[in-house]
Write a protein that holds these residues in place. Structure first.
Motif, PDB file in Angstrom:
ATOM      1  N   PRO A 190       0.584  -9.987  -2.162  1.00  0.00           N
ATOM      2  CA  PRO A 190       0.336  -8.597  -1.791  1.00  0.00           C
ATOM      3  C   PRO A 190      -0.043  -7.729  -2.986  1.00  0.00           C
ATOM      4  N   ILE A 191      -0.866  -6.723  -2.710  1.00  0.00           N
ATOM      5  CA  ILE A 191      -1.212  -5.709  -3.703  1.00  0.00           C
ATOM      6  C   ILE A 191      -0.772  -4.365  -3.118  1.00  0.00           C
ATOM      7  N   GLY A 192       0.110  -3.647  -3.812  1.00  0.00           N
ATOM      8  CA  GLY A 192       0.586  -2.370  -3.321  1.00  0.00           C
ATOM      9  C   GLY A 192       1.562  -2.526  -2.174  1.00  0.00           C
ATOM     10  N   GLY A 193       1.850  -1.408  -1.459  1.00  0.00           N
ATOM     11  CA  GLY A 193       2.796  -1.439  -0.352  1.00  0.00           C
ATOM     12  C   GLY A 193       4.195  -1.773  -0.824  1.00  0.00           C
ATOM     13  N   ASN A 194       5.040  -2.168   0.123  1.00  0.00           N
ATOM     14  CA  ASN A 194       6.420  -2.525  -0.196  1.00  0.00           C
ATOM     15  C   ASN A 194       6.675  -4.011  -0.030  1.00  0.00           C
ATOM     16  N   LYS A 195       5.626  -4.793   0.123  1.00  0.00           N
ATOM     17  CA  LYS A 195       5.776  -6.229   0.337  1.00  0.00           C
ATOM     18  C   LYS A 195       5.925  -6.964  -0.998  1.00  0.00           C
ATOM     19  N   ARG A 196       6.780  -7.977  -0.998  1.00  0.00           N
ATOM     20  CA  ARG A 196       6.927  -8.838  -2.182  1.00  0.00           C
ATOM     21  C   ARG A 196       7.010 -10.286  -1.691  1.00  0.00           C
TER      22      ARG A 196
END
Length: 238
Positions: A64-70
């Motif tokens: 992922p790039i950005g957001g709250n995902k890891r």
């Protein structure tokens, strides 16, 4: 040479500098990217949360790039150096239904196609879920998952499994079969053994990723009585 590009309506900046992708900035929704690494090379990525990963030869990662995902999906092998965040665990999904969950740590995952998944922790602690069970690994521990392999936790010298990402492969009393596997990832060549006995021989030393294959094989030949020859586009070790 450094190249810059904008993604996510300009809220994310990506720099491609000397074979490493570095992401900066943030978007409300995560944007996913996929990287495939060519045979015989490695690739480094710095995610927008500060996590670093190094992908081995022939590997693939969706991240992922950005957001709250890891969350990352991995095929192949990668070394992760995860930024600590208690509120947002970092997860890696790989083959055989294996899922690794961490808060912040440095660990290696080998998830080669058709082979058991091997998770090695250099620092920190991870939880590995597989077939409804969760195994917790601490610094200097390793576990293997899939194909009937035992999931028992073993104590190991973690740097033997993570040093490849720095361009130096260190090994201590390691089987030639394991060394040949690492060289195969580095140089994009296949090795075969003239006999099972050669495969089981053990060696101690260090090899540099930036050296040419011929030089590396020459070093191995000097410290042993091994011979290397080309046959049908494969290197035979005898």
């Amino acid at each position: 040479k450094t190249q810059q590009m904008q993604v996510g309506n300009g809220k994310i900046r990506c720099e491609n500098s000397n074979g490493k992708l570095v992401y900066y900035g943030h978007t409300d929704q995560a944007i996913y990217n996929k990287v495939n690494v060519l045979e015989g090379s490695t690739y480094k990525i710095a995610l927008s949360d500060g996590t670093d990963l190094t992908l081995a030869s022939g590997s693939e990662a969706v991240y992922p790039i950005g957001g709250n995902k890891r969350d990352v999906k991995l095929k192949g092998e990668a070394l992760f150096d995860v930024t600590h965040d208690e509120q947002k665990p970092f997860t890696v999904e790989c083959a055989n239904g294996v899922k690794v969950t961490v808060l912040g740590t440095r660990f290696n995952i080998s998830a080669q196609a058709g082979k058991p998944v091997v998770v090695t922790v250099e620092s920190g602690r991870v939880g590995v879920s597989h077939k409804g069970n969760t195994v917790y690994l601490n610094s200097g521990e390793q576990a293997t998952f899939g194909k009937g392999e035992s999931e028992a936790v073993e104590k190991v010298d973690a740097k033997l499994y993570t040093s490849w990402a720095s361009g130096i492969y260190e090994f201590n009393d390691v089987r030639m079969a394991v060394i040949a596997h690492q060289l195969s990832l580095w140089y994009g060549v296949d090795f075969v053994f003239a006999s099972p006995q050669v495969k089981e021989r053990k060696f101690t030393g260090a090899l540099l990723r930036d050296e040419k294959l011929g030089y590396t094989l020459g070093l191995l030949k000097e410290v042993s009585n091994l011979k290397f020859r080309m046959e049908d586009n494969k290197i035979v070790i005898e």
